[in-house]
Write an enzyme that holds these catalytic residues in place. Sequence first.
Site, mmCIF file in Angstrom:
data_model
loop_
_atom_site.group_PDB
_atom_site.id
_atom_site.type_symbol
_atom_site.label_atom_id
_atom_site.label_comp_id
_atom_site.label_asym_id
_atom_site.label_seq_id
_atom_site.Cartn_x
_atom_site.Cartn_y
_atom_site.Cartn_z
ATOM 1 N N TYR A 27 71.149 19.257 -36.548
ATOM 2 C CA TYR A 27 72.003 19.067 -36.279
ATOM 3 C C TYR A 27 72.606 17.667 -37.381
ATOM 4 C CZ TYR A 27 75.072 15.635 -33.995
ATOM 5 O OH TYR A 27 76.461 14.668 -33.157
ATOM 6 N N LYS A 28 74.641 17.615 -37.289
ATOM 7 C CA LYS A 28 74.474 16.973 -38.811
ATOM 8 C C LYS A 28 76.138 16.033 -38.331
ATOM 9 C CE LYS A 28 75.649 17.234 -43.578
ATOM 10 N NZ LYS A 28 75.658 17.878 -45.297
ATOM 11 N N ILE A 29 76.111 14.897 -38.891
ATOM 12 C CA ILE A 29 77.512 14.270 -38.111
ATOM 13 C C ILE A 29 77.571 13.422 -39.509
ATOM 14 C CG2 ILE A 29 78.391 11.958 -37.447
ATOM 15 C CD1 ILE A 29 75.873 12.270 -34.755
#
Length: 609
Positions: A27-29
């Site tokens: 997951y990457k923001i």
Amino acid sequence: MAEWKAFYHNEDEEEEQEEGEQAEGDYKITGRDSLVFLIDASKEMFIKGEDGQPSNFDMTMQVVRSVYTSKIISSHRDLVALVFYGTEQSKNPRNSFKHVYVYHDLDEPGAKRVQDVDALREAKGAKLAAETMGSGETSLGDALWCCSNLYSDIKLRLSHKRLMIFTCRDEPHGGDSTKDRQARTKASDLKETGVVIDLMHLMKPGGFDVSIFFRDIVSPPEDESELALQLEPCQKMEDLKKRVRAKEQKKRAMARLKLCLGEDLKVAVGIYANAVTTRKPGAIKLYRETNEPVRSKTRTFHTQTGSLLLPSDIKKAQVYGKKKIVMERDEVDAIKKFDDPGLILIGFKPMESLKLHHRVRPSLFLYPEEDQVKGSACLFSALLTKCSERDVFALCRCISRRNLPPRFVALVPQEEEVDEGKVQTIPPGFNVIFLPYADDIRTLDTPQFPSASQTQVDKMKEIVSKLRFKYRSDAFENPVIQQHFRNLEALALDMMAPEDTDDLIMPKVDQIDDRLGPLVQEFKDLVYPSYYNPDSKPAAKRKTANTEGAAEKKPKLEVSEDELKAHVQNGTLGKLTVPVLKEACKQFGVRTTGTKKQELIDALVARLG
């Protein structure tokens, strides 16, 4: 050249990456958070409450100021805007919309903006607002369109977009179906672009009916606990602050993983941190002549030739058995990787088997991620319910990120709790307790002291019962942090002196003395002798005549050769202390390359193994 630039980056550039950027698990923001306050400026908002209560407009301004100051402290890179609708005057980009007044564009909060909001508070603020903006016709559709333009004019990448509407009118257009339809259409367009619209409705005579108009404007609740919040209006300042804080605070997952319950049965979950230690922000280095921030760069040079080194020129090594084991970076990464990130269920254990000393680090919080895998919330809820009913916890193997070693964790169920205002105080989910390995558990030789008599124990029980109180961690602020930011706020806002800070952790001595009464003296008479004086200093130890030049007392070897060999065979040398290992090396003539514990163990294993 690409490899060179990838390695020799500026440390400041790494810090200047968007604050929201994180990559954990799969997951990457990336991007910044943004928040737009859309506030009703109609005449109804300026009506004061009963018994001297502040007006809805004044309450809203105090909340806006609170958010501004908290953003400056916690996340100064976030973007905030302040927009009024239903005004007589108009001020917005290109003046395209009537009765919409953009007080602050979407930008980082600063001291000047806090001063602007302070000017709109209380009676003077209401007068200034009437002179500057006034109250006129209302078109919420135009106001939402203006806010949409604020978002589109931002060139930065935004990770989260939120719009909060503050109003005390459940029919802002007075039944005008055309304006109602335009507002619903524009709200739908905003929600399609990822903007979350929240309603902070305030109390008005006769009550606030959300179903008349705003039910179609606001975004659906993120979970069931927020459904009651959308229906109940705010009556008090603290209720409004609490609701805004709950919506405004970041709810980003540290990692999003798959919880494997069995073959081909996985639940998407997010790991969150409920409590993080607040620290003072680091000092920024400035150039002394211009006060501009300086940039720092890291370079690696050869110790003998002085030449710059590329990433391919650098290797890593570890000494084992007097031999230096050299490895490439790829080999080091491969060694660190145990498995892909995720949670794997091992089994269930009764709650009484989990002890307080099993917690080796602060716990985290587990919550389902319905957006990742459909049905995760339902299965997660069923698992949580059954664990709570049977009073058991789930034992899992956890790898939260790539290249992290696996840990055993206990998933402890936690049921939801709400207060009188239907505001959630404790969310439902699992607390993730990190469990120790066998290598982490230490055997301590506790000193022996004389045990207390039953009379002394009973007297202390009386003292403890008198001093009991209900403790809540959110009721105590860190006085050092608070004083630090009060001083910064006073400097930034040109205040004469910082606001006073209450040190809430100082014990209330007078109240304690009133509660205890003669119990303290009675306990002293039972425990200490009559000649005991706690204020007297202990007598200094007399030094012997041969203290100078005398050799230090060396640690005594507590294990024999047979016991030492048994430790080597069982692999339990790590339980011995460093002084004992050093003495053992001297006794058996073992030469070591260093004094670290692992080096001593390796030398003894090579000699006695």
